[in-house]
Enzyme design. Structure first.
Site, mmCIF file in Angstrom:
data_model
loop_
_atom_site.group_PDB
_atom_site.id
_atom_site.type_symbol
_atom_site.label_atom_id
_atom_site.label_comp_id
_atom_site.label_asym_id
_atom_site.label_seq_id
_atom_site.Cartn_x
_atom_site.Cartn_y
_atom_site.Cartn_z
ATOM 1 N N ASP A 124 4.200 2.842 -3.988
ATOM 2 C CA ASP A 124 2.808 3.826 -4.901
ATOM 3 C C ASP A 124 2.754 3.083 -6.232
ATOM 4 O O ASP A 124 3.709 2.812 -6.986
ATOM 5 C CB ASP A 124 3.751 5.150 -5.265
ATOM 6 C CG ASP A 124 2.445 6.017 -5.492
ATOM 7 O OD1 ASP A 124 1.663 5.511 -6.404
ATOM 8 O OD2 ASP A 124 2.793 7.298 -5.755
ATOM 9 N N VAL A 125 1.771 2.511 -6.430
ATOM 10 C CA VAL A 125 1.395 1.559 -7.543
ATOM 11 C C VAL A 125 1.490 2.564 -8.889
ATOM 12 O O VAL A 125 1.525 1.680 -9.873
ATOM 13 C CB VAL A 125 0.036 0.890 -7.248
ATOM 14 C CG1 VAL A 125 -1.054 1.766 -7.616
ATOM 15 C CG2 VAL A 125 0.077 -0.339 -8.163
ATOM 16 N N ASP B 286 0.867 -1.221 0.201
ATOM 17 C CA ASP B 286 -0.025 -0.223 0.052
ATOM 18 C C ASP B 286 0.943 1.432 -0.063
ATOM 19 O O ASP B 286 2.171 1.119 0.527
ATOM 20 C CB ASP B 286 -0.871 -0.146 1.183
ATOM 21 C CG ASP B 286 -2.301 0.828 1.039
ATOM 22 O OD1 ASP B 286 -3.224 0.151 0.908
ATOM 23 O OD2 ASP B 286 -2.298 1.942 1.054
ATOM 24 N N THR C 81 -17.624 0.154 2.723
ATOM 25 C CA THR C 81 -16.186 0.168 2.813
ATOM 26 C C THR C 81 -16.019 1.541 3.373
ATOM 27 O O THR C 81 -16.583 2.445 3.035
ATOM 28 C CB THR C 81 -15.403 -0.315 1.795
ATOM 29 O OG1 THR C 81 -15.488 0.675 0.802
ATOM 30 C CG2 THR C 81 -15.823 -1.452 1.286
ATOM 31 N N LYS D 241 -12.417 2.366 -15.093
ATOM 32 C CA LYS D 241 -12.915 1.078 -14.903
ATOM 33 C C LYS D 241 -13.247 0.538 -15.906
ATOM 34 O O LYS D 241 -12.956 -0.886 -16.132
ATOM 35 C CB LYS D 241 -14.084 1.105 -13.819
ATOM 36 C CG LYS D 241 -13.787 1.646 -12.374
ATOM 37 C CD LYS D 241 -12.514 0.764 -11.713
ATOM 38 C CE LYS D 241 -12.282 0.923 -10.234
ATOM 39 N NZ LYS D 241 -11.258 0.220 -9.512
ATOM 40 N N TYR E 15 -13.495 8.279 -13.296
ATOM 41 C CA TYR E 15 -13.727 7.058 -12.761
ATOM 42 C C TYR E 15 -14.218 5.863 -13.569
ATOM 43 O O TYR E 15 -13.797 4.976 -13.750
ATOM 44 C CB TYR E 15 -14.756 7.186 -11.277
ATOM 45 C CG TYR E 15 -14.607 5.759 -10.526
ATOM 46 C CD1 TYR E 15 -13.514 5.479 -9.760
ATOM 47 C CD2 TYR E 15 -15.704 5.184 -10.612
ATOM 48 C CE1 TYR E 15 -13.647 4.182 -9.030
ATOM 49 C CE2 TYR E 15 -15.962 3.763 -9.653
ATOM 50 C CZ TYR E 15 -14.989 3.460 -8.974
ATOM 51 O OH TYR E 15 -14.906 2.248 -8.215
HETATM 52 N N1 LIG Z 1 -16.476 0.589 -2.044
HETATM 53 C C1 LIG Z 1 -17.334 0.294 -2.987
HETATM 54 O O1 LIG Z 1 -18.342 0.548 -3.283
HETATM 55 C C2 LIG Z 1 -16.760 0.082 -4.540
HETATM 56 C C3 LIG Z 1 -17.327 -0.148 -5.467
HETATM 57 C C4 LIG Z 1 -16.958 -0.493 -6.691
HETATM 58 C C5 LIG Z 1 -15.445 -0.620 -6.877
HETATM 59 N N2 LIG Z 1 -14.805 -0.456 -5.752
HETATM 60 C C6 LIG Z 1 -13.283 -0.486 -5.816
HETATM 61 O O2 LIG Z 1 -12.789 -1.213 -4.890
HETATM 62 C C7 LIG Z 1 -11.379 -0.672 -4.832
HETATM 63 C C8 LIG Z 1 -10.970 -0.186 -3.398
HETATM 64 O O3 LIG Z 1 -12.029 -0.460 -2.427
HETATM 65 P P1 LIG Z 1 -11.441 -0.285 -0.947
HETATM 66 O O4 LIG Z 1 -12.630 -0.556 -0.187
HETATM 67 O O5 LIG Z 1 -10.403 -1.352 -0.606
HETATM 68 O O6 LIG Z 1 -10.860 1.072 -0.876
HETATM 69 P P2 LIG Z 1 -9.746 1.760 0.027
HETATM 70 O O7 LIG Z 1 -9.550 3.291 -0.664
HETATM 71 O O8 LIG Z 1 -9.967 1.525 1.466
HETATM 72 O O9 LIG Z 1 -8.478 0.917 -0.453
HETATM 73 C C9 LIG Z 1 -7.504 1.078 -1.328
HETATM 74 C C10 LIG Z 1 -6.339 1.131 -0.862
HETATM 75 O O10 LIG Z 1 -5.333 1.511 -1.856
HETATM 76 C C11 LIG Z 1 -4.306 2.403 -1.476
HETATM 77 N N3 LIG Z 1 -3.762 3.223 -2.371
HETATM 78 C C12 LIG Z 1 -4.271 4.373 -2.998
HETATM 79 N N4 LIG Z 1 -3.616 5.006 -3.967
HETATM 80 C C13 LIG Z 1 -2.627 3.839 -3.996
HETATM 81 C C14 LIG Z 1 -1.355 4.110 -4.654
HETATM 82 N N5 LIG Z 1 -1.052 5.062 -5.560
HETATM 83 N N6 LIG Z 1 -0.512 2.905 -4.506
HETATM 84 C C15 LIG Z 1 -0.726 1.949 -3.613
HETATM 85 N N7 LIG Z 1 -1.645 1.995 -2.719
HETATM 86 C C16 LIG Z 1 -2.532 3.096 -3.139
HETATM 87 C C17 LIG Z 1 -4.991 3.177 -0.193
HETATM 88 O O11 LIG Z 1 -4.019 3.889 0.709
HETATM 89 C C18 LIG Z 1 -6.001 2.141 0.350
HETATM 90 O O12 LIG Z 1 -5.407 1.435 1.393
HETATM 91 C C19 LIG Z 1 -11.172 0.372 -5.603
HETATM 92 O O13 LIG Z 1 -10.557 -0.161 -6.693
HETATM 93 C C20 LIG Z 1 -12.643 0.932 -5.797
HETATM 94 O O14 LIG Z 1 -12.604 1.456 -7.109
HETATM 95 C C21 LIG Z 1 -15.258 -0.144 -4.623
#
Ligand SMILES: NC(=O)c1ccc[n+]([C@@H]2O[C@H](COP(=O)([O-])OP(=O)(O)OC[C@H]3O[C@@H](n4cnc5c(N)ncnc54)[C@H](O)[C@@H]3O)[C@@H](O)[C@H]2O)c1
Length: 275
Positions: free
Chosen positions: A80-81, A54, A208, A177, A173
């Site tokens: 950082d991804v 992360d 979440t 996606k 977004y």
């Molecule tokens: N929660 C929803 O309703 C929902 C719906 C559809 C899709 N999603 C997708 O689910 C995924 C995330 O869900 P989540 O609840 O785990 O979100 P989250 O934001 O809690 O977790 C994402 C993690 O990615 C990390 N992150 C952000 N940028 C980064 C980077 N540049 N490099 C490395 N790490 C990085 C963040 O620090 C975080 O810990 C996303 O792809 C989101 O688009 C979520």
């Protein structure tokens, strides 16, 4: 009497015994269970050794410690991804710790509000980079490892919003996606004959920590957001990180060995609703 033989590929017990799972975005935007954090823990519970990556090193360490607290194996990496050098470093640490990578899980995704008029060029570029280019970078670094092994499973987290209008004006977004889906299909087909599968999970409305930090701005209050998102779901409630995690374990396992290039909707049926 002949002993019961489970069908081939349907063995009982942990589905990922002996496997190594590399999870990008394995932290969570806040307390509780994000999709990536739940998936990392679910992979470990299914028998995998986990590399929790992360950009927020502390968040990755929380996930690592939860896994270790259950007597299972994990390391954490701050990376950082969106930066190739960081991704290379994470892959290097995974190989140094565990010697192989069987599962690549791409969870990182950010949300931004607005249609084309409201969205700035910088925001568009940032969202496309974090949500889509990131998967290109991780695959670029991990595919050579999987090719060498002759096996691997990639699980990419897209979104229902990448294939449907879900009520939110967030064009960057949605486009990012959509790119996740076509990128995944391209990888899935290119490497299908070499033992590598790639699939997407498309979550719908999930409860979440992410939504409280990144979606709540669409609503008058967090309570309004929760009520509206529960109402939006055909089931009357949002899904959660474990719904995504359980789908991820299945897609990563040999039980999904003939499933390749799919977009698995984890949305309570929302995609099929037209009112
Ligand atoms: N929660 C929803 O309703 C929902 C719906 C559809 C899709 N999603 C997708 O689910 C995924 C995330 O869900 P989540 O609840 O785990 O979100 P989250 O934001 O809690 O977790 C994402 C993690 O990615 C990390 N992150 C952000 N940028 C980064 C980077 N540049 N490099 C490395 N790490 C990085 C963040 O620090 C975080 O810990 C996303 O792809 C989101 O688009 C979520």
């Amino acid at each position: 009497m002949t002993a019961f033989q489970p069908p081939r590929g349907n063995a009982p017990g942990p589905q990922l015994e002996g496997r190594v799972a590399l999870v990008f975005g394995a932290g969570s935007a806040g307390d509780g269970w994000g999709n990536g954090k739940a998936s990392a823990v679910a992979y470990a519970r299914a028998g995998a050794r986990v590399v929790a990556v992360d950009v927020d090193g502390d968040a990755a360490a929380v996930t690592r410690d939860i896994i270790r607290g259950e007597g299972l194996e994990a390391i954490s990496v701050a990376a950082d991804v969106t930066r190739l050098a960081d991704v290379q470093q994470a892959v290097g640490q995974a190989l140094a710790a565990f010697g192989r990578i069987d599962v690549l899980h791409n969870n990182v995704g950010i949300t931004s509000q607005g249609g084309p008029i409201e969205t700035t060029e910088d925001t568009w570029d940032r969202v496309m980079t974090v949500n889509a280019k990131s998967m290109f970078l991780t695959c670029k670094c991990v595919l050579p490892v999987m090719l060498e092994q002759g096996s691997g499973a990639i699980v990419n987290i897209g979104a229902l919003g990448g294939v449907r209008w879900t009520g939110y004006a967030y064009c960057a977004y949605a486009a990012s996606k959509g790119a996740v889906n076509s990128f995944t299909q391209s990888v899935a087909l290119q490497y299908a004959a070499q033992g590598i599968r790639a699939n997407c999970i498309l979550p719908g409305v999930m409860d979440t920590p992410h939504i409280y930090s990144q979606i709540s701005g669409f609503y008058a209050s967090p309570d309004d957001m929760v009520a509206a998102r529960n109402k939006l779901s055909p089931t009357g409630r949002m899904g959660d990180g474990w719904d995504v995690a359980n789908a991820a374990v299945f897609l990563a396992s040999d039980q999904a060995r003939y499933i390749n290039g799919v977009e698995l909707l984890v949305d309570g049926g929302l995609h099929a609703r037209c009112n």
